[in-house]
Write an enzyme that holds these catalytic residues in place. Structure first.
Site, short mmCIF file in Angstrom:
data_model
loop_
_atom_site.label_atom_id
_atom_site.label_comp_id
_atom_site.label_asym_id
_atom_site.label_seq_id
_atom_site.Cartn_x
_atom_site.Cartn_y
_atom_site.Cartn_z
N HIS A 210 3.65 -2.28 3.05
CA HIS A 210 3.71 -0.98 2.38
C HIS A 210 4.96 -0.84 1.51
O HIS A 210 6.06 -1.16 1.95
CB HIS A 210 3.67 0.13 3.42
CG HIS A 210 2.37 0.20 4.16
ND1 HIS A 210 2.06 -0.66 5.18
CD2 HIS A 210 1.29 0.99 3.98
CE1 HIS A 210 0.84 -0.40 5.63
NE2 HIS A 210 0.34 0.61 4.92
N ASP B 164 0.80 -1.22 0.00
CA ASP B 164 0.00 0.00 0.00
C ASP B 164 0.84 1.27 0.00
O ASP B 164 2.02 1.27 0.35
CB ASP B 164 -0.87 0.03 1.26
CG ASP B 164 -2.05 -0.93 1.19
OD1 ASP B 164 -2.04 -1.83 0.32
OD2 ASP B 164 -2.96 -0.78 2.02
ZN LIG Z 1 -2.62 3.24 3.28
#
Ligand SMILES: [Zn+2]
Length: 292
Positions: free
Chosen positions: A261, A109
């Site tokens: 992430h 992400d």
């Molecule tokens: Zn996010």
């Protein structure tokens, strides 16, 4: 029904997006850039724009429930044609948290960002496909990385224009415009690439956001494994790497959707962790990009 919306509402609610309004069509990819970061606000979001390193609150443990039932989404009707090929079962609340099979899905992400190419290279070396949840202003800054993501065969996911963690509580028009703008920006980089998934920032899905995403042809995805690689206030350096490795190693099981992430700050610990984890996970599971 677990309401992710009641969790993780703190922090990062304020954003000023003007910094990233320009279109960096020829961005080199090496510029750290200040695109999109909230200007000066102590709650400024590190997940927007690549250069900030402070921790804020992205996807917290908001969707830890693995309660994926096999029922059809109640909001699927509006996107029947768009989601016809999706094979992931959608639970009653419309939020996919597991793959619905024995396969495991890695999701990354808050990118694209400066570390995205390195993560892509790691995945490429291991022959692993994943899913990338992109922030619009970061797409605007690094369109070439979006192209690399697609060229490598990964799946795209809409993560809103500027990571507004309270977007789902806003008006239908505001939500729709945000998601559409993000998709439009992605399609400037990769015109024909399908965007079949939506992940609300912070996991703060609301029924309205899920419904609008569905109307735009996107299934909502949460996660079932969260190593909190974003929480650099809690862990750093080798400690963070060790935490990510042990968390993912201990919690990933058949069907898991793993959150981590590639954007939102320095991803050194995430990359170090996946250097260890990717071969391990590959040996234990079938790793898939979510189907499009
Ligand atoms: Zn996010």
């Amino acid at each position: 029904m677990i309401s992710a919306a009641v969790l993780a509402l703190a922090g990062c609610a304020s954003h000023t997006s003007s910094g990233a309004a320009s279109w960096h069509a020829t961005g080199s990819g090496s510029a750290p850039g200040d695109g999109g970061q909230g200007g000066g606000d102590p709650g400024a979001h590190p997940y927007v724009g690549a250069s900030t390193a402070a921790a804020a609150k992205p996807e917290a443990s908001a969707s830890a429930s693995p309660s994926a039932s096999a029922s059809e989404s109640p909001s699927a009707s509006a996107s029947a044609s768009a989601s016809a090929s999706t094979t992931v079962p959608v639970p009653g609340d419309g939020i996919i948290r597991t793959t619905g099979s024995a396969a495991v899905a890695l999701t990354f992400d808050d990118g694209p960002g400066p570390d995205t190419p390195k993560i892509l290279q790691m995945l490429r070396q291991q022959g692993i496909k994943a899913t990338f949840c992109l922030i619009g202003v970061n797409v605007q800054e690094y369109p070439q990385y979006v192209q690399q993501i697609v060229q490598d065969g990964h799946t795209l996911c809409n993560h809103t224009w500027k990571h507004d963690e309270s977007l789902g509580k806003k008006s239908a028009d505001t939500i729709r415009n945000d998601l559409q703008r993000t998709n439009d920006e992605i399609h400037k980089a990769v015109p024909d690439a399908p965007i079949k998934y939506f992940r609300h920032p912070g996991g703060n899905f609301t029924p309205l956001a899920v419904q609008i995403a569905s109307q735009l042809g996107m299934e909502s995805i949460g996660w079932s494994v969260d190593p909190s690689d974003w929480n650099i206030k809690k862990w750093s350096g080798q400690q963070m790497t060790n935490h990510i490795v042990s968390n993912v190693r201990n919690n990933t099981k058949p069907g898991s959707i793993v959150l981590s992430h590639d954007g939102g700050g320095d991803r050194s610990a995430t990359m170090a962790a996946y250097k260890t984890l990717l071969p391990e996970l590959k040996a234990k599971f079938t790793l898939v990009a979510l189907p499009v």
